[in-house]
Scaffold this active site. Structure first.
Site, PDB file in Angstrom:
ATOM      1  N   HIS A   1     -36.222  27.723  28.508  1.00 50.95           N
ATOM      2  CA  HIS A   1     -35.738  26.409  28.093  1.00 50.95           C
ATOM      3  C   HIS A   1     -34.367  26.559  27.449  1.00 50.95           C
ATOM      4  CE1 HIS A   1     -40.086  24.935  27.803  1.00 50.95           C
ATOM      5  NE2 HIS A   1     -40.234  26.245  27.654  1.00 50.95           N
TER       6      HIS A   1
ATOM      7  N   THR B   1     -32.450  24.563  24.147  1.00 45.99           N
ATOM      8  CA  THR B   1     -32.935  23.740  23.045  1.00 45.99           C
ATOM      9  C   THR B   1     -32.387  22.319  23.061  1.00 45.99           C
ATOM     10  OG1 THR B   1     -31.132  24.539  21.644  1.00 45.99           O
ATOM     11  CG2 THR B   1     -33.230  25.736  21.534  1.00 45.99           C
TER      12      THR B   1
ATOM     13  N   GLU C   1     -37.269  29.576  24.183  1.00 39.69           N
ATOM     14  CA  GLU C   1     -36.192  28.619  23.954  1.00 39.69           C
ATOM     15  C   GLU C   1     -34.883  29.384  23.742  1.00 39.69           C
ATOM     16  OE1 GLU C   1     -35.926  25.361  23.906  1.00 39.69           O
ATOM     17  OE2 GLU C   1     -37.975  24.561  23.737  1.00 39.69           O
TER      18      GLU C   1
END
Length: 251
Positions: A50, A52, A117
């Site tokens: 991912h 953030t 993340e």
């Protein structure tokens, strides 16, 4: 006697602390417990990357450890722009990072994955120190948890109609050259006659509930573009042909 009375509360506190940190097996009250040694912990098989979409590590740490406007979220790891790696959830626990989605036959990604993340606002390139740290982390996770190095995917891959992370700036090719994820090979040549890129997109793992969104996620990851038509052209077919050849040759 007084000394023993003082020790009892301390011993009780230690006992309660041990109970709180050592989870018991979940058992049905309807069944007789006849334990077998033939089992192990549920293990992740995918790593989901991912970004953030925030502006600092501290902001992301706060979000990942508390409730926010969209509800509680978390991830197993957070990689800062300076390369510092933070762990927020144990590898054996189910972090809340993936949400609804699907990758291939996996429909509960939170239960089957490690979430990572990466501190990035989605509009800028990723820092070299950050990518170097991510590669070290992936090497550790794949080795220690026995996750196949090819099973590194984007959040947008499993939820293309909801997510766009990590952004088009993410260096997937660099990751693949380091041995993590996959990247098309020029030596595999063009797709053969009769090759169906839509079937290939689904066979690779993309959910096809929203074809345009799936194509967008594919283009973002393998062509670094957000502005291509929501269709599959000859270059897409070449890429998918190479990806499926690599998928078939995995042990």
């Amino acid at each position: 006697m007084t000394r023993y009375r003082l020790l009892l509360p301390a011993l009780l506190a230690l006992s309660l602390a041990a109970c709180s940190t050592t989870p018991l097996e979940q058992r049905s009250p309807l069944a007789t417990w006849v334990p077998s040694p033939n089992h192990n912990a549920r293990a992740p098989v995918v790593i989901v990357l991912h970004h953030t979409d925030q502006h600092s590590v501290q902001e992301s740490l706060d979000t990942l450890r508390s409730a926010n406007s969209g509800g509680k979220v978390s991830s197993h790891y957070l990689v800062g722009a300076d390369g510092h790696i933070y762990q927020l959830v144990g590898d054996d626990r189910r972090a809340w990072h993936a949400g609804p989605g699907r990758w291939g036959t996996i429909t509960d990604l939170n239960s089957a994955s490690i979430g990572v993340e990466i501190d990035n606002d989605g509009d800028t390139p990723f820092a070299p120190a950050q990518i170097a740290a991510l590669i070290r982390l992936l090497d550790d996770l794949c080795t220690r948890l026995r996750i196949p190095p090819s099973q590194i995917i984007a959040h947008a891959d499993l939820a293309p109609s909801r997510k766009q992370d990590p952004s088009r700036f993410f260096p997937w090719q660099q990751l693949a050259e380091a041995g993590f994820g996959v990247w098309p090979r020029a030596t595999d040549g063009p797709a053969p006659m009769g090759f169906d890129p839509w079937m290939a997109l689904q066979a690779f793992g993309y959910p096809m509930d929203d074809r345009a969104a799936a194509v967008g996620a594919f283009h973002r990851r393998f062509r670094g573009r957000d502005d291509l038509p929501a269709d599959l052209d000859a270059e897409d077919a070449r890429i998918l042909h190479s990806l499926l050849l690599q998928q078939e040759r995995r042990p």
